[in-house]
Design a protein around this motif. Structure first.
Motif, PDB file in Angstrom:
ATOM      1  N   LEU A  65       0.827  -1.203   0.000  1.00  0.00           N
ATOM      2  CA  LEU A  65       0.000   0.000   0.000  1.00  0.00           C
ATOM      3  C   LEU A  65       0.862   1.254   0.000  1.00  0.00           C
ATOM      4  N   LEU A  66       1.904   1.258   0.817  1.00  0.00           N
ATOM      5  CA  LEU A  66       2.803   2.415   0.856  1.00  0.00           C
ATOM      6  C   LEU A  66       3.553   2.579  -0.474  1.00  0.00           C
ATOM      7  N   ALA A  67       3.967   1.460  -1.070  1.00  0.00           N
ATOM      8  CA  ALA A  67       4.688   1.521  -2.342  1.00  0.00           C
ATOM      9  C   ALA A  67       3.800   2.043  -3.468  1.00  0.00           C
ATOM     10  N   GLU A  68       2.519   1.752  -3.374  1.00  0.00           N
ATOM     11  CA  GLU A  68       1.585   2.229  -4.394  1.00  0.00           C
ATOM     12  C   GLU A  68       1.506   3.750  -4.407  1.00  0.00           C
ATOM     13  N   GLY A  69       1.703   4.366  -3.248  1.00  0.00           N
ATOM     14  CA  GLY A  69       1.734   5.823  -3.168  1.00  0.00           C
ATOM     15  C   GLY A  69       0.388   6.507  -3.214  1.00  0.00           C
ATOM     16  N   SER A  70      -0.688   5.816  -2.916  1.00  0.00           N
ATOM     17  CA  SER A  70      -1.997   6.439  -3.020  1.00  0.00           C
ATOM     18  C   SER A  70      -2.521   6.978  -1.690  1.00  0.00           C
ATOM     19  N   LEU A  71      -1.771   6.775  -0.598  1.00  0.00           N
ATOM     20  CA  LEU A  71      -2.151   7.375   0.673  1.00  0.00           C
ATOM     21  C   LEU A  71      -1.696   8.834   0.687  1.00  0.00           C
ATOM     22  N   ARG A  72      -2.439   9.657   1.401  1.00  0.00           N
ATOM     23  CA  ARG A  72      -1.980  11.035   1.576  1.00  0.00           C
ATOM     24  C   ARG A  72      -0.653  11.009   2.318  1.00  0.00           C
ATOM     25  N   ARG A  73       0.134  12.022   2.121  1.00  0.00           N
ATOM     26  CA  ARG A  73       1.469  12.072   2.713  1.00  0.00           C
ATOM     27  C   ARG A  73       1.430  11.891   4.233  1.00  0.00           C
ATOM     28  N   ARG A  74       0.511  12.566   4.885  1.00  0.00           N
ATOM     29  CA  ARG A  74       0.399  12.478   6.346  1.00  0.00           C
ATOM     30  C   ARG A  74       0.025  11.064   6.789  1.00  0.00           C
ATOM     31  N   ASP A  75      -0.947  10.464   6.094  1.00  0.00           N
ATOM     32  CA  ASP A  75      -1.357   9.099   6.424  1.00  0.00           C
ATOM     33  C   ASP A  75      -0.215   8.112   6.185  1.00  0.00           C
ATOM     34  N   ALA A  76       0.497   8.300   5.088  1.00  0.00           N
ATOM     35  CA  ALA A  76       1.611   7.408   4.769  1.00  0.00           C
ATOM     36  C   ALA A  76       2.698   7.496   5.837  1.00  0.00           C
ATOM     37  N   ARG A  77       2.984   8.701   6.302  1.00  0.00           N
ATOM     38  CA  ARG A  77       3.992   8.868   7.364  1.00  0.00           C
ATOM     39  C   ARG A  77       3.553   8.178   8.641  1.00  0.00           C
ATOM     40  N   THR A  78       2.280   8.337   8.990  1.00  0.00           N
ATOM     41  CA  THR A  78       1.748   7.714  10.202  1.00  0.00           C
ATOM     42  C   THR A  78       1.852   6.200  10.122  1.00  0.00           C
ATOM     43  N   VAL A  79       1.429   5.638   8.995  1.00  0.00           N
ATOM     44  CA  VAL A  79       1.480   4.189   8.809  1.00  0.00           C
ATOM     45  C   VAL A  79       2.934   3.710   8.812  1.00  0.00           C
ATOM     46  N   HIS A  80       3.799   4.441   8.145  1.00  0.00           N
ATOM     47  CA  HIS A  80       5.215   4.058   8.073  1.00  0.00           C
ATOM     48  C   HIS A  80       5.846   4.014   9.465  1.00  0.00           C
ATOM     49  N   ARG A  81       5.474   4.967  10.331  1.00  0.00           N
ATOM     50  CA  ARG A  81       6.010   4.985  11.699  1.00  0.00           C
ATOM     51  C   ARG A  81       5.508   3.814  12.532  1.00  0.00           C
ATOM     52  N   MET A  82       4.329   3.295  12.214  1.00  0.00           N
ATOM     53  CA  MET A  82       3.762   2.186  12.988  1.00  0.00           C
ATOM     54  C   MET A  82       4.370   0.834  12.618  1.00  0.00           C
ATOM     55  N   LEU A  83       4.848   0.684  11.404  1.00  0.00           N
ATOM     56  CA  LEU A  83       5.335  -0.616  10.933  1.00  0.00           C
ATOM     57  C   LEU A  83       6.381  -1.265  11.846  1.00  0.00           C
ATOM     58  N   PRO A  84       7.414  -0.566  12.263  1.00  0.00           N
ATOM     59  CA  PRO A  84       8.416  -1.231  13.115  1.00  0.00           C
ATOM     60  C   PRO A  84       7.891  -1.606  14.490  1.00  0.00           C
ATOM     61  N   ARG A  85       6.804  -0.985  14.910  1.00  0.00           N
ATOM     62  CA  ARG A  85       6.253  -1.247  16.244  1.00  0.00           C
ATOM     63  C   ARG A  85       5.260  -2.397  16.271  1.00  0.00           C
ATOM     64  N   LEU A  86       4.901  -2.927  15.104  1.00  0.00           N
ATOM     65  CA  LEU A  86       3.980  -4.060  15.046  1.00  0.00           C
ATOM     66  C   LEU A  86       4.690  -5.336  15.476  1.00  0.00           C
ATOM     67  N   ARG A  87       4.007  -6.150  16.237  1.00  0.00           N
ATOM     68  CA  ARG A  87       4.530  -7.470  16.617  1.00  0.00           C
ATOM     69  C   ARG A  87       4.066  -8.458  15.555  1.00  0.00           C
ATOM     70  N   VAL A  88       4.999  -9.006  14.819  1.00  0.00           N
ATOM     71  CA  VAL A  88       4.664  -9.846  13.673  1.00  0.00           C
ATOM     72  C   VAL A  88       4.821 -11.323  14.029  1.00  0.00           C
ATOM     73  N   ASP A  89       3.812 -12.091  13.664  1.00  0.00           N
ATOM     74  CA  ASP A  89       3.863 -13.535  13.822  1.00  0.00           C
ATOM     75  C   ASP A  89       4.551 -14.103  12.587  1.00  0.00           C
ATOM     76  N   THR A  90       5.778 -14.511  12.738  1.00  0.00           N
ATOM     77  CA  THR A  90       6.545 -14.985  11.585  1.00  0.00           C
ATOM     78  C   THR A  90       6.154 -16.398  11.177  1.00  0.00           C
ATOM     79  N   ALA A  91       5.358 -17.080  11.993  1.00  0.00           N
ATOM     80  CA  ALA A  91       4.942 -18.434  11.664  1.00  0.00           C
ATOM     81  C   ALA A  91       3.827 -18.465  10.624  1.00  0.00           C
ATOM     82  N   THR A  92       3.134 -17.310  10.415  1.00  0.00           N
ATOM     83  CA  THR A  92       2.037 -17.280   9.431  1.00  0.00           C
ATOM     84  C   THR A  92       2.463 -16.618   8.162  1.00  0.00           C
TER      85      THR A  92
END
Length: 92
Positions: A65-92
């Motif tokens: 979604l971020l690579a597509e570039g269709s989010l507003r700049r502010r929304d994209a920044r917010t989402v981008h900042r959240m990515l490293p803070r997500l706890r990812v289940d690597t088993a799925t």
């Protein structure tokens, strides 16, 4: 923009089973009012805040979604900042 809505709805569908009820209420309200990007930010923010483990597919889809570039700049920044803070289940 249509592609962004599809990606956002896919992420929300993947997060729905792991999000707490209060976050789901906020997400549902945003979706009902047609604010898909706000619903996405609410869902990701809830996952970060409540430290739930999310499927790896969520991170992949958000990156697309971020690579597509269709989010507003502010929304994209917010989402981008959240990515490293997500706890990812690597088993799925």
């Amino acid at each position: 923009m249509e592609g962004a809505n599809k990606f956002a709805r896919e992420v929300i569908a993947l997060l729905r089973p792991v999000l707490p009820a209060q976050t789901l209420d906020h997400v549902s309200f945003a979706l009902e009012t047609g604010q898909v990007h706000k619903a996405l930010i609410e869902a990701l923010g809830g996952a970060v805040k409540h430290e739930v483990t999310v499927p790896a597919r969520v991170v992949e889809t958000v990156r697309e979604l971020l690579a597509e570039g269709s989010l507003r700049r502010r929304d994209a920044r917010t989402v981008h900042r959240m990515l490293p803070r997500l706890r990812v289940d690597t088993a799925t």
